[in-house]
Write an enzyme that holds these catalytic residues in place. Structure first.
Site, mmCIF file in Angstrom:
data_model
loop_
_atom_site.group_PDB
_atom_site.id
_atom_site.type_symbol
_atom_site.label_atom_id
_atom_site.label_comp_id
_atom_site.label_asym_id
_atom_site.label_seq_id
_atom_site.Cartn_x
_atom_site.Cartn_y
_atom_site.Cartn_z
ATOM 1 N N LYS A 234 -52.813 8.834 38.859
ATOM 2 C CA LYS A 234 -53.081 7.397 39.008
ATOM 3 C C LYS A 234 -54.175 6.877 38.092
ATOM 4 O O LYS A 234 -54.161 5.711 37.729
ATOM 5 C CB LYS A 234 -53.394 7.093 40.457
ATOM 6 C CG LYS A 234 -52.192 7.356 41.324
ATOM 7 C CD LYS A 234 -52.436 6.879 42.702
ATOM 8 C CE LYS A 234 -51.130 6.845 43.442
ATOM 9 N NZ LYS A 234 -51.234 6.002 44.602
ATOM 10 N N LYS B 191 -59.784 6.151 46.132
ATOM 11 C CA LYS B 191 -58.377 6.589 46.084
ATOM 12 C C LYS B 191 -58.226 7.899 45.306
ATOM 13 O O LYS B 191 -58.901 8.102 44.294
ATOM 14 C CB LYS B 191 -57.512 5.522 45.399
ATOM 15 C CG LYS B 191 -57.464 4.197 46.141
ATOM 16 C CD LYS B 191 -56.674 3.147 45.356
ATOM 17 C CE LYS B 191 -55.187 3.238 45.599
ATOM 18 N NZ LYS B 191 -54.477 2.059 45.012
ATOM 19 N N GLY C 36 -50.033 7.220 50.740
ATOM 20 C CA GLY C 36 -51.228 6.633 51.366
ATOM 21 C C GLY C 36 -52.310 7.650 51.709
ATOM 22 O O GLY C 36 -53.311 7.294 52.317
ATOM 23 N N GLU D 242 -61.440 1.233 43.661
ATOM 24 C CA GLU D 242 -60.830 -0.093 43.476
ATOM 25 C C GLU D 242 -61.411 -1.032 44.497
ATOM 26 O O GLU D 242 -61.716 -0.612 45.620
ATOM 27 C CB GLU D 242 -59.321 -0.020 43.788
ATOM 28 C CG GLU D 242 -58.457 0.241 42.611
ATOM 29 C CD GLU D 242 -56.980 0.344 42.978
ATOM 30 O OE1 GLU D 242 -56.589 0.015 44.110
ATOM 31 O OE2 GLU D 242 -56.227 0.765 42.107
ATOM 32 N N HIS E 25 -47.562 -6.591 49.193
ATOM 33 C CA HIS E 25 -47.087 -5.563 48.258
ATOM 34 C C HIS E 25 -45.797 -6.104 47.638
ATOM 35 O O HIS E 25 -44.800 -6.266 48.324
ATOM 36 C CB HIS E 25 -46.833 -4.255 49.020
ATOM 37 C CG HIS E 25 -46.209 -3.177 48.180
ATOM 38 N ND1 HIS E 25 -46.802 -1.961 47.945
ATOM 39 C CD2 HIS E 25 -45.033 -3.126 47.511
ATOM 40 C CE1 HIS E 25 -46.022 -1.221 47.180
ATOM 41 N NE2 HIS E 25 -44.939 -1.910 46.904
ATOM 42 N N LYS F 89 -43.240 1.992 53.860
ATOM 43 C CA LYS F 89 -42.454 0.764 54.003
ATOM 44 C C LYS F 89 -41.393 0.920 55.091
ATOM 45 O O LYS F 89 -40.788 1.985 55.219
ATOM 46 C CB LYS F 89 -41.768 0.462 52.667
ATOM 47 C CG LYS F 89 -42.749 0.266 51.525
ATOM 48 C CD LYS F 89 -42.081 0.424 50.162
ATOM 49 C CE LYS F 89 -43.112 0.414 49.055
ATOM 50 N NZ LYS F 89 -42.556 0.869 47.750
ATOM 51 N N ARG G 233 -38.796 6.398 39.005
ATOM 52 C CA ARG G 233 -37.548 6.880 39.604
ATOM 53 C C ARG G 233 -36.889 5.713 40.326
ATOM 54 O O ARG G 233 -37.442 4.616 40.366
ATOM 55 C CB ARG G 233 -37.862 7.981 40.630
ATOM 56 C CG ARG G 233 -38.863 7.483 41.661
ATOM 57 C CD ARG G 233 -38.972 8.373 42.857
ATOM 58 N NE ARG G 233 -40.157 8.084 43.644
ATOM 59 C CZ ARG G 233 -40.282 7.079 44.510
ATOM 60 N NH1 ARG G 233 -39.274 6.257 44.707
ATOM 61 N NH2 ARG G 233 -41.392 6.888 45.180
ATOM 62 N N VAL H 74 -36.263 3.943 47.253
ATOM 63 C CA VAL H 74 -35.461 3.902 48.482
ATOM 64 C C VAL H 74 -34.874 2.496 48.688
ATOM 65 O O VAL H 74 -33.729 2.329 49.092
ATOM 66 C CB VAL H 74 -36.337 4.302 49.696
ATOM 67 C CG1 VAL H 74 -35.606 4.056 51.006
ATOM 68 C CG2 VAL H 74 -36.780 5.750 49.591
HETATM 69 P P1 ADP Z 1 -49.599 5.737 47.487
HETATM 70 O O1 ADP Z 1 -49.095 6.308 46.205
HETATM 71 O O2 ADP Z 1 -50.391 6.704 48.302
HETATM 72 O O3 ADP Z 1 -48.522 5.028 48.259
HETATM 73 P P2 ADP Z 1 -50.634 3.173 46.451
HETATM 74 O O4 ADP Z 1 -51.680 3.024 45.409
HETATM 75 O O5 ADP Z 1 -49.227 2.832 46.081
HETATM 76 O O6 ADP Z 1 -50.713 4.663 47.060
HETATM 77 O O7 ADP Z 1 -51.032 2.313 47.699
HETATM 78 C C1 ADP Z 1 -50.308 2.376 48.894
HETATM 79 C C2 ADP Z 1 -50.673 1.192 49.770
HETATM 80 O O8 ADP Z 1 -52.081 1.210 50.058
HETATM 81 C C3 ADP Z 1 -50.389 -0.171 49.164
HETATM 82 O O9 ADP Z 1 -49.060 -0.588 49.354
HETATM 83 C C4 ADP Z 1 -51.379 -1.000 49.962
HETATM 84 O O10 ADP Z 1 -50.837 -1.200 51.266
HETATM 85 C C5 ADP Z 1 -52.596 -0.098 50.109
HETATM 86 N N1 ADP Z 1 -53.566 -0.290 48.990
HETATM 87 C C6 ADP Z 1 -53.613 0.388 47.823
HETATM 88 N N2 ADP Z 1 -54.617 -0.069 47.015
HETATM 89 C C7 ADP Z 1 -55.233 -1.050 47.701
HETATM 90 C C8 ADP Z 1 -56.360 -1.926 47.419
HETATM 91 N N3 ADP Z 1 -57.048 -1.861 46.271
HETATM 92 N N4 ADP Z 1 -56.719 -2.830 48.377
HETATM 93 C C9 ADP Z 1 -56.049 -2.903 49.548
HETATM 94 N N5 ADP Z 1 -55.005 -2.114 49.885
HETATM 95 C C10 ADP Z 1 -54.583 -1.203 48.976
#
Ligand code: ADP
Length: 447
Positions: free
Chosen positions: A116, A158, A165, A200, A208, A237, A291, A294
């Site tokens: 990431k 993160k 998540g 972040e 989202h 989701k 990819r 879903v």
């Molecule tokens: P993963 O790969 O673990 O799914 P993501 O970066 O796609 O991680 O984030 C998953 C979810 O976490 C997002 O859809 C959102 O709900 C929450 N999220 C991620 N980054 C942030 C942020 N900077 N602020 C608030 N929520 C976040």
């Protein structure tokens, strides 16, 4: 075109790819674990090869066994589906090194987006707007406090290798940062064997929204609009819709163009999804999935594009069969994920399904491997069916969804069907006002 495609996946995903192969008149092979010997993909594929015991590590992730299946069956292309090896750059390279085609993006893009921190750097170079945060990985708390002072709180720690998540911790103030930093690193180390983290700004009430992109080897890049995926529990989701009720046609065109342009700059190939958080009319890139997703069927429903068919054609070197100007958005689509999970506790509920009836009628599509007498195995993801609805507009789509949910029968195991029946009547769903916190903090809290 390919002589034979080997599908390294299971469940509804394997079936989805199988359907595209059949329509393209390409013979297919499905590999499976011993737990899936009685599955629908195994019954419907032209050939099937058992590659190991139930555990995914010994079967669906077992690269030597998969390569043996390729050798035995003479397949010349491999479709990884969703999950399992679909975002494994090493696997994509190994497949290519054996003179076969990996139906997916180039390994370099899978690798760049799989980390990431690297993904954010690549995204920034490609002109995508980022969530304010650390420019790269952060290795100690002193550095973290510097970022906090600059970006502000709350701050999210993160994991660079994160997924699903995991490895994410919020620091509400600078006082929480040391604890959040240590906790995120420990969780990331345990889950991914890599404790690299980055920071972040934590957005309060974002949505989202993700954009589907597709690119061929001939320089054609097209976006297929967005999917709204804010209805999430633990970042998973549950209910997706397209188009997003939050965007105007101009906002849609704007983010679509930004995503397509970034795809072009990256030199990306195949289908991909750029995920954004959207708050106060601003988009912030969070990650790219290299990819099929879903939830891809809702895009297919409103655009009429068969994404898997296009994916296979692109991998075979053919040009996209449409241009950006050809893409139109018709009506509204919703997907409900029906999981073998208790609708209140969300504990997995594997077991034998004695009665199964899929909803039908106009505008109803079901992607599922279920049949009466099928036993949902306990070893894999709990998704057992996707109910996809298309309607003339959002209200029509919701009315159809309510009707289809009443028809749908999966017995006796508890599933999230029960949850969706309540969800469809929630006021935030009806008026489309939900955000990523709504399901957990409001809807599930009120029960
Ligand atoms: P993963 O790969 O673990 O799914 P993501 O970066 O796609 O991680 O984030 C998953 C979810 O976490 C997002 O859809 C959102 O709900 C929450 N999220 C991620 N980054 C942030 C942020 N900077 N602020 C608030 N929520 C976040």
């Amino acid at each position: 075109m390919f002589k034979k495609i080997l599908i390294t996946n299971r469940g509804d995903v394997a079936l989805r790819v199988l359907r595209a192969c059949k329509e393209l008149d390409i013979p297919s092979v499905v590999v499976h674990s011993t737990a899936d010997a009685d599955s629908m993909p195994v019954r419907l594929a032209d050939e099937s090869v058992c590659i190991g015991p139930p555990s995914s590590a010994d079967s669906y992730l077992n690269i030597p066994a998969i390569l043996s299946a390729v050798a035995i069956t003479g397949a010349d292309a491999v479709h990884p589906g969703v999950g399992f090896l679909s975002e494994n750059a090493n696997f994509a390279e190994i497949v290519a090194a054996h003179g076969l085609t990996f139906i997916g993006p180039e390994p370099l893009h899978i690798r760049a987006m799989g980390d990431k921190v690297e993904a954010k750097i690549t995204a920034a170079d490609a002109g995508l707007p980022l969530v304010p945060g650390s420019p790269g990985a952060v290795y100690n708390t002193a550095e973290a406090h510097c970022v906090g002072a600059e970006v502000g709180y709350p701050l999210l720690v993160k994991a660079a290798s994160g997924g699903g998540g995991r490895g994410m911790k919020v620091a509400e103030t600078a006082d929480d940062l040391n604890d959040a930093f240590a906790a995120a690193r420990a969780e990331a180390k345990a889950a991914f064997g890599d404790d690299t983290v980055y920071l972040e700004r934590y957005l309060g009430q974002p949505r989202h929204i993700e954009v589907q992109v597709i690119a061929d080897r001939h320089g054609n890049v097209v976006h297929l609009g967005e999917r709204e995926c804010s209805v999430q529990r633990r970042h998973q989701k549950l209910f997706e819709e397209a188009p997003s009720p939050a965007l105007s046609a101009e906002q849609r065109a704007r983010i679509g163009d930004i995503a397509a342009e970034a795809t072009r700059k990256m030199g990306y190939l195949g289908v991909g999804t750029m995920e954004f958080l959207y708050e106060d009319d601003q988009f912030f890139f969070i990650e790219m999935n290299t990819r099929l997703q879903v939830e891809h069927p809702i895009t297919e429903e409103i655009t009429g594009v068969d994404l898997v068919r296009e994916q296979i054609r692109i991998a075979a070197g053919l040009p996209l069969s449409f241009t950006q100007e050809d893409v139109t958005f018709t009506g509204h689509a919703i997907e409900c994920r029906i999981n073998a999970e208790h609708p209140e506790t969300f504990f997995p509920t594997p077991g034998k399904v004695t009665a199964f009836h899929a909803a039908g009628g106009p505008g109803v599509r079901v992607e599922s491997c279920l049949y009466s007498g099928y036993s949902v195995p306990p070893y894999y993801d709990s998704l057992i069916a996707k109910l996809i609805i298309h309607g003339d507009d959002r209200a029509h789509c919701l009315a159809r969804l309510r009707r289809a949910l009443e028809e749908f029968i999966v017995e006796p195991i508890p599933t999230t069907l029960t949850l969706h029946k309540r969800l469809v009547d929630a006021s935030a769903i009806k008026d489309g006002s939900y955000d990523i916190r709504w399901l957990e903090e409001v809807f599930l809290n009120d029960q």
